[in-house]
Design a protein around this motif. Structure first.
Motif, PDB file in Angstrom:
ATOM      1  N   THR A 128      14.721   3.238   6.627  1.00 31.94           N
ATOM      2  CA  THR A 128      13.661   3.258   5.613  1.00 31.94           C
ATOM      3  C   THR A 128      12.817   4.521   5.711  1.00 31.94           C
TER       4      THR A 128
ATOM      5  N   VAL B 123      13.666  -1.572  -0.297  1.00 29.57           N
ATOM      6  CA  VAL B 123      12.377  -0.909  -0.509  1.00 29.57           C
ATOM      7  C   VAL B 123      12.435   0.022  -1.718  1.00 29.57           C
TER       8      VAL B 123
ATOM      9  N   SER C 249       5.845   0.861   3.288  1.00 35.09           N
ATOM     10  CA  SER C 249       7.122   0.337   3.776  1.00 35.09           C
ATOM     11  C   SER C 249       7.597   1.092   5.006  1.00 35.09           C
TER      12      SER C 249
ATOM     13  N   SER D  81       8.136  -0.713   8.554  1.00 37.93           N
ATOM     14  CA  SER D  81       9.493  -0.694   9.101  1.00 37.93           C
ATOM     15  C   SER D  81       9.521  -0.126  10.509  1.00 37.93           C
TER      16      SER D  81
ATOM     17  N   TYR E  20       4.921  -9.298   2.688  1.00 35.25           N
ATOM     18  CA  TYR E  20       5.788  -8.189   2.291  1.00 35.25           C
ATOM     19  C   TYR E  20       6.696  -7.750   3.432  1.00 35.25           C
TER      20      TYR E  20
ATOM     21  N   MET F 167      10.884  -7.428   3.655  1.00 33.78           N
ATOM     22  CA  MET F 167      11.619  -6.259   4.149  1.00 33.78           C
ATOM     23  C   MET F 167      12.578  -6.650   5.263  1.00 33.78           C
TER      24      MET F 167
END
Length: 305
Positions: free
Chosen positions: A12, A48, A143, A147, A179, A183
């Motif tokens: 990511t 994402v 994100s 991550s 969220y 992910m």
């Protein structure tokens, strides 16, 4: 045009940081820039990108001599195109240890900071211009932080990462645990990958003396789906090692929720590495390593043979 890309086996942070910096150079600095990847991104990165309205960047083709490039989320030549030193590297933005081996044609901007994600560094570099970022870019930024910190579980997490993530989540109207759970669920879906693809999916080559390893990490909220393939994964390690010209694949399955890693012990070499590196006693084909979640800070620094 400036080509921006991260490392092989893109995750990511590598995928989305390239997109973030391409936006910054184009929209804020008025430069021609485009993001690329050096392989198929993992399932989390794909989730994402789609979630925030982006296409996965194109695969980087042949890198022309003197092509202007920005390297993000790595400074390791082993994770980059073989002819990267022929390109005109104009900037490196990273949060990993300095490896060496990259050569530039002129003095360049290099920003390497001990923060949890490359996106965190980029936010600091942008300063007040972050406020101009559209929702999608802010979503990518958040994100990347979630991550690489495993939602703040990783020891690489800093107060800066936590603060920026909270601010971005507030701007986006998102609940971080909800969220992050989405992910991690996407990251855990590895059913369509072959054993060889899984062993290379999130991995880095690392040498200890004359012994060459591929250190693979699979971060998941459902480790049982990987353990059902344990025998076939270990059987595939020899083939992957031969194809990649290394001595051994080390596969760590990181249970995000329990904050522990399980190392698959395929042979005596892996058993020796586990016992010497982590002070454990190995009696079977796997060993649980409580509290181990970070390859960068907890796994690679401890590896010995």
């Amino acid at each position: 045009m400036i080509k921006i890309f991260g490392h092989l086996a893109p995750d990511t942070d590598a995928t989305c940081s390239a997109l973030i910096w391409a936006w910054y150079l184009k929209e804020i600095k008025g430069q021609s820039a485009e993001a690329f990847v050096l392989g198929v991104p993992n399932t989390e990165a794909q989730f994402v990108a789609k979630r925030w309205g982006f296409e996965i960047p194109d695969l980087l083709g042949d890198l022309d001599a003197d092509q202007d490039v920005v390297i993000v989320d790595t400074n390791n030549p082993a994770e980059l195109p073989v002819n990267v030193n022929d390109a005109n590297i104009i900037e490196i933005i990273d949060h990993h240890l300095l490896v060496g081996g990259i050569k530039t044609k002129q003095p360049i901007n290099i920003t390497i900071k001990p923060l949890a994600s490359t996106a965190t560094i980029m936010i600091g570099m942008m300063g007040d211009d972050v406020a101009k970022a559209p929702e999608g870019i802010k979503g990518l930024m958040l994100s990347c932080i979630l991550s690489d910190t495993l939602e703040f579980r990783s020891p690489t997490t800093t107060d800066v990462d936590r603060k920026l993530a909270a601010e971005l989540a507030s701007d986006l109207g998102l609940d971080i645990p909800t969220y992050a759970g989405e992910m991690f669920a996407a990251k855990s879906d590895v059913s369509h990958f072959s054993d060889a693809e899984l062993l290379r999916l999130d991995s880095k080559k690392y040498e200890i003396g004359d012994t060459k390893f591929r250190v693979s990490v699979l971060e998941t909220t459902s480790p049982e789906t990987i353990f059902t393939r344990k025998d076939s994964l270990m059987a595939s390690m020899a083939t992957v090692a031969a194809e990649d010209r290394i001595d051994q694949v080390l596969l760590f399955v990181v249970n995000i929720l329990k904050e522990e890693a399980t190392l698959l012990v395929a042979n005596d070499l892996v058993k020796q590495v586990a016992e010497k590196s982590f002070g454990v006693s190995v009696s079977g084909d796997c060993v649980v390593l409580p509290g181990i979640v970070s390859r960068k800070k907890q796994i690679i620094p401890n590896l010995t043979v």
